[in-house]
Design a protein around this motif. Structure first.
Motif, PDB file in Angstrom:
ATOM      1  N   TYR A   1      -5.753  -1.344  -6.035  1.00  0.00           N
ATOM      2  CA  TYR A   1      -6.045  -0.580  -7.265  1.00  0.00           C
ATOM      3  C   TYR A   1      -5.178  -1.121  -8.408  1.00  0.00           C
ATOM      4  CZ  TYR A   1      -7.228   2.948  -3.611  1.00  0.00           C
ATOM      5  OH  TYR A   1      -7.682   3.598  -2.496  1.00  0.00           O
TER       6      TYR A   1
ATOM      7  N   ILE B   1     -10.404   3.783   6.526  1.00  0.00           N
ATOM      8  CA  ILE B   1     -10.126   4.250   5.165  1.00  0.00           C
ATOM      9  C   ILE B   1     -10.946   3.458   4.142  1.00  0.00           C
ATOM     10  CG2 ILE B   1      -8.300   4.533   3.425  1.00  0.00           C
ATOM     11  CD1 ILE B   1      -6.325   4.911   5.770  1.00  0.00           C
TER      12      ILE B   1
ATOM     13  N   GLY C   1       0.821  -1.210   0.000  1.00  0.00           N
ATOM     14  CA  GLY C   1       0.000   0.000   0.000  1.00  0.00           C
ATOM     15  C   GLY C   1       0.853   1.257   0.000  1.00  0.00           C
ATOM     16  N   PHE C   2       0.192   2.377   0.106  1.00  0.00           N
ATOM     17  CA  PHE C   2       0.806   3.711   0.040  1.00  0.00           C
ATOM     18  C   PHE C   2       0.881   4.305   1.437  1.00  0.00           C
ATOM     19  CE2 PHE C   2      -0.042   8.287  -0.011  1.00  0.00           C
ATOM     20  CZ  PHE C   2       0.966   8.751  -0.823  1.00  0.00           C
TER      21      PHE C   2
ATOM     22  N   LEU D   1      -2.911  -4.668  -1.325  1.00  0.00           N
ATOM     23  CA  LEU D   1      -3.523  -3.933  -0.215  1.00  0.00           C
ATOM     24  C   LEU D   1      -3.684  -2.469  -0.605  1.00  0.00           C
ATOM     25  CD1 LEU D   1      -3.316  -4.208   3.481  1.00  0.00           C
ATOM     26  CD2 LEU D   1      -2.536  -2.019   2.565  1.00  0.00           C
ATOM     27  N   SER D   2      -4.894  -1.985  -0.554  1.00  0.00           N
ATOM     28  CA  SER D   2      -5.224  -0.574  -0.781  1.00  0.00           C
ATOM     29  C   SER D   2      -4.696  -0.110  -2.141  1.00  0.00           C
ATOM     30  CB  SER D   2      -4.710   0.268   0.378  1.00  0.00           C
ATOM     31  OG  SER D   2      -5.465   1.445   0.422  1.00  0.00           O
ATOM     32  N   LEU D   3      -3.670   0.745  -2.212  1.00  0.00           N
ATOM     33  CA  LEU D   3      -3.096   1.069  -3.525  1.00  0.00           C
ATOM     34  C   LEU D   3      -2.765  -0.225  -4.270  1.00  0.00           C
ATOM     35  CD1 LEU D   3      -1.587   2.700  -5.733  1.00  0.00           C
ATOM     36  CD2 LEU D   3       0.394   2.760  -4.200  1.00  0.00           C
TER      37      LEU D   3
ATOM     38  N   HIS E   1      -6.552  -0.533   8.810  1.00  0.00           N
ATOM     39  CA  HIS E   1      -6.302  -0.561   7.366  1.00  0.00           C
ATOM     40  C   HIS E   1      -5.166  -1.508   6.994  1.00  0.00           C
ATOM     41  CE1 HIS E   1      -6.734   1.118   3.394  1.00  0.00           C
ATOM     42  NE2 HIS E   1      -5.506   1.582   3.365  1.00  0.00           N
TER      43      HIS E   1
ATOM     44  N   ARG F   1      -6.193  14.799  -2.492  1.00  0.00           N
ATOM     45  CA  ARG F   1      -4.905  14.259  -2.965  1.00  0.00           C
ATOM     46  C   ARG F   1      -4.112  15.347  -3.695  1.00  0.00           C
ATOM     47  NH1 ARG F   1      -5.180   8.702  -2.264  1.00  0.00           N
ATOM     48  NH2 ARG F   1      -7.103   7.622  -2.839  1.00  0.00           N
TER      49      ARG F   1
ATOM     50  N   MET G   1      -3.267   8.236  -8.062  1.00  0.00           N
ATOM     51  CA  MET G   1      -4.461   7.623  -7.454  1.00  0.00           C
ATOM     52  C   MET G   1      -5.694   8.486  -7.706  1.00  0.00           C
ATOM     53  SD  MET G   1      -3.271   5.728  -3.929  1.00  0.00           S
ATOM     54  CE  MET G   1      -2.465   7.097  -3.090  1.00  0.00           C
TER      55      MET G   1
HETATM   56  C1  MLT Z   1      -3.092   2.878   0.872  1.00  0.00           C
HETATM   57  O1  MLT Z   1      -3.046   2.331   1.990  1.00  0.00           O
HETATM   58  O2  MLT Z   1      -2.501   2.397  -0.100  1.00  0.00           O
HETATM   59  C2  MLT Z   1      -3.853   4.164   0.744  1.00  0.00           C
HETATM   60  O3  MLT Z   1      -4.775   4.275   1.773  1.00  0.00           O
HETATM   61  C3  MLT Z   1      -4.511   4.251  -0.602  1.00  0.00           C
HETATM   62  C4  MLT Z   1      -5.278   5.515  -0.777  1.00  0.00           C
HETATM   63  O4  MLT Z   1      -4.833   6.587  -0.330  1.00  0.00           O
HETATM   64  O5  MLT Z   1      -6.345   5.467  -1.412  1.00  0.00           O
END
Ligand code: MLT
Length: 268
Positions: free
Chosen positions: A106, A223, A36-37, A101-103, A249, A140, A196
């Motif tokens: 995506y 989140i 994730g980010f 996970l998360s990012l 998260h 963002r 993102m």
């Molecule tokens: C993450 O954990 O990767 C972030 O929460 C992703 C996001 O900011 O959407």
């Protein structure tokens, strides 16, 4: 034993060449774990070091993070996915479980779009299929502008309290999380936030997912709330849904025993 190595990524279309730093451990079916980010492959330490997981765990640092090459100034979530498809090709892997996970989630949707025939299973952790609404996208852009104007120090205070469940806040995992924020490059934060904010929406494609998909939520995730993730899981034909207790998260870090048990059950 965790192996560490670098893989060159060749130039493709508008994307310059680069190099990905990879940690890899275990044997069995290949499982690509996407962080994730603004974290790195170190977020998967509790999976890499769990000898009970019978998988070939492959955990790259995304471009711009950890020990991988810096990000170009123009970048998309699909570009992260392109790098990981190139990584799989370079490693000679043509059938893989993709876990993000998360990012990372995506990016997993983009990988599924690029190489659907290569995905054995999907694991979607603490993520969503929907693109940003305008408020989130604006937030963002504001963070990216502020990072370029000042530096990235404010990001830790803005993000860290929301990443883990408050009941985990005083545990020793916090110093480790601190170091992700202390080491990440300001440009990576800004460029990834912008990427993102412009990412594609995959909600309408959920019911076309053909591979078995495991959706993992954290009970205290602010989140990507578990209730929202359940709705996503329900739209995927072959899906299972798990809520990890004592986790926000960052389920693989906050409750690795439960998270790894889910992987074992769903992937073995
Ligand atoms: C993450 O954990 O990767 C972030 O929460 C992703 C996001 O900011 O959407």
């Amino acid at each position: 034993m965790v192996e560490e190595f670098r893989v060159p990524i060749v130039e493709r279309q508008s994307v310059p060449p680069g190099e990905l730093f990879v940690r890899r451990a275990g044997q069995g079916r290949p499982v690509l774990l996407i962080h994730g980010f603004p974290l790195t492959s170190l977020m998967w330490q509790n999976q890499l070091k769990d000898g009970r997981l019978p998988f070939d765990l492959i955990t790259p640092d995304l471009r711009g993070f950890g020990q991988s090459s810096p990000l170009p100034s123009e970048w998309t979530v699909a570009d992260f996915a392109g790098d990981l498809v190139d990584l799989l090709t370079a490693l000679g892997i043509d059938q893989v479980v993709v876990c993000g996970l998360s990012l990372g989630g995506y990016i997993a949707f983009e990988i599924l779009d690029l190489i659907p025939q290569s995905i054995l299973q999907l694991v979607l952790c603490n993520t969503r299929a929907a693109a940003d609404d305008e408020t989130t996208a604006r937030g963002r852009r504001l963070m990216a502008e502020r990072v370029f104007r000042e530096d990235a120090r404010f990001v830790k205070d803005a993000m860290l309290p929301r990443l883990v469940a408050s009941s985990n806040y005083d545990k020793e995992l916090i110093p480790n999380l601190d170091s992700f924020f202390d080491q990440v490059k300001a440009e990576s934060i800004a460029v990834t936030q912008l990427a993102m904010s412009r990412r594609r929406d995959f909600v309408d494609q959920l019911n076309n997912i053909r591979c078995q998909t495991c959706v993992i939520a954290g009970i205290d995730d602010e989140i990507t709330p578990a209730s929202e993730m359940k709705v996503m899981a329900d739209r995927i034909p072959e899906s299972s849904f798990h809520v990890v207790p004592q986790a926000g998260h960052l389920t693989p870090i906050e409750n690795p025993a439960e998270f790894n048990a889910v992987l074992l059950k769903e992937l073995a």
